[in-house]
Design an enzyme around this catalytic site. Sequence first.
Site, short mmCIF file in Angstrom:
data_model
loop_
_atom_site.label_atom_id
_atom_site.label_comp_id
_atom_site.label_asym_id
_atom_site.label_seq_id
_atom_site.Cartn_x
_atom_site.Cartn_y
_atom_site.Cartn_z
N ASP A 1 0.08 -7.55 1.26
CA ASP A 1 0.56 -6.18 1.50
C ASP A 1 2.09 -6.13 1.55
OD1 ASP A 1 0.24 -3.47 1.77
OD2 ASP A 1 0.02 -3.51 3.95
N SER B 1 4.55 2.50 8.06
CA SER B 1 4.20 1.38 7.19
C SER B 1 5.39 0.94 6.35
CB SER B 1 3.05 1.77 6.27
OG SER B 1 1.88 2.02 6.99
N HIS C 1 0.82 -1.21 0.00
CA HIS C 1 0.00 0.00 0.00
C HIS C 1 0.85 1.26 0.00
CE1 HIS C 1 0.50 -0.04 4.50
NE2 HIS C 1 0.48 1.26 4.32
#
Length: 495
Positions: free
Chosen positions: A165, A236, A135
């Site tokens: 992911d 992230s 992402h």
Amino acid sequence: MIRLNLKSLFACVLSATVVATASTAMLPLSPAFAQVRALPDFTDLVEQVGPSVVNIRTLEKVNPRQGQPDQIDPDMLEFFRRFGLPIPNIPNIPNGPRQTPPPGHGQNPNPEEQPRGVGSGFILTSDGMIMTNAHVVDGADEVLVTLTDQREFKARIIGADKRSDVAVVKIEATGLPAVKVGDVSRLKVGEWVMAIGSPFGLENSVTAGIVSAKQRDTGDYLPFIQTDVAINPGNSGGPLINMRGEVVGINSQIYSRSGGSMGISFSIPIDEAVRVSEQLRATGRVTRGRIGVQIEQVSKEVAESIGLGKPYGALVRGVETGGPADKAGVEAGDIIIRFDGKKVEKSSDLPRMVGSTKPGVKSSLTVFRRGASKDLTVTIAEIEAEKTAAKTPEKTPKATESKMAQSMGLDLSDLTDAVKKELKIKGGVRVNAAIGLAARAGLREGDVILSVANVAVTHVAGFEKVVAELDKSKPVNILFRRGDWAQYTVIRLTP
């Protein structure tokens, strides 16, 4: 008159103190004192792993409009997008509301690159392979990687897998400090871990905490490592590090009601991430196995009623016609309890086990069917789009009188040969109406009952015989089919 001899008083106090100290020393340490441990020092770990962590910025080509307001800060954009918050109504914001330009305000034919988001990553190999979240780079036209020594590189996306992911990007550099990959199986709940990343663009920020849980099922394709490490937008893709300086996970998600850290963070286990990255590096995509079944969790009540005992495994609600499971002999109503010799603890385990198996491989399946286990062999196929289920046949044969069925609130009829052929089943009875006990158990018109108390029924007479021999004091499990999917229900014949 009493005179106070200070010298004597001091001697007495000193003597009493020595005696008390000696007595205390002879006492065994309490468990509370025995368990006291010094807090960890993360400085060496930061020096060791810090240079391997990178900052990732992404750019997107947009057409600027005349008279538009200023762009939203990229760090805040990542904040809004990742955690599901409404994006302000500003033009040219990716995935956000777009404004229609007023008459006379055209678009510039020359697109400009605008900041899209920020994230983190870590160096997987010394020749420039970098791992991050899918992402983070999704939808980016350009990816910029900044090292701790402030060198900046344009990165090429090798591959990204949205299901897990995980993404891999490549920069043209050599001699880079690669991370050490840890063994997730050695990770323990309560163990100290550390995260390094760029929350809100603040590069090389370090946070620490403990492992809160392992194999946390959040509904995603992979089980997660749960920690209380402070993770915020921009973290992230960064590494989760154990006290040996090894990467054990990729920081990916948080649970939050405010958009910020609330002490519940989730990381992708590094062994799963590496497995995905190897496929991405080899082919640029990830292939996963499938066997063509629709499954659900086994409830405690169903497990007890069918003789399985403990609720575990994956209940097969439907089998894709002509699919791998169908060819292997799997039937709707089976409970898959083992795959390749490994126990299926819960239904969500099966897609992960099958998905990590290479298409074309022959694997073993153990199913629990009508009170007994049965071993099957299935050839794994490559995952593809789900097929649309067929509608329930509308044909209604003539009802057959059944006193036992009526006592359960059921009006039943035998299936015609044409219906059996259409449903691809050998037998069963159709529910024409359901009231009372049957209705409360969830049965309804159009359902096809396949078995009662682990005994297959092929016609109404067979249903009548099975029910007549039941112990009315115990709950009865009924396997029925609705459309293409099968499931269990339980009927209690006595209050």
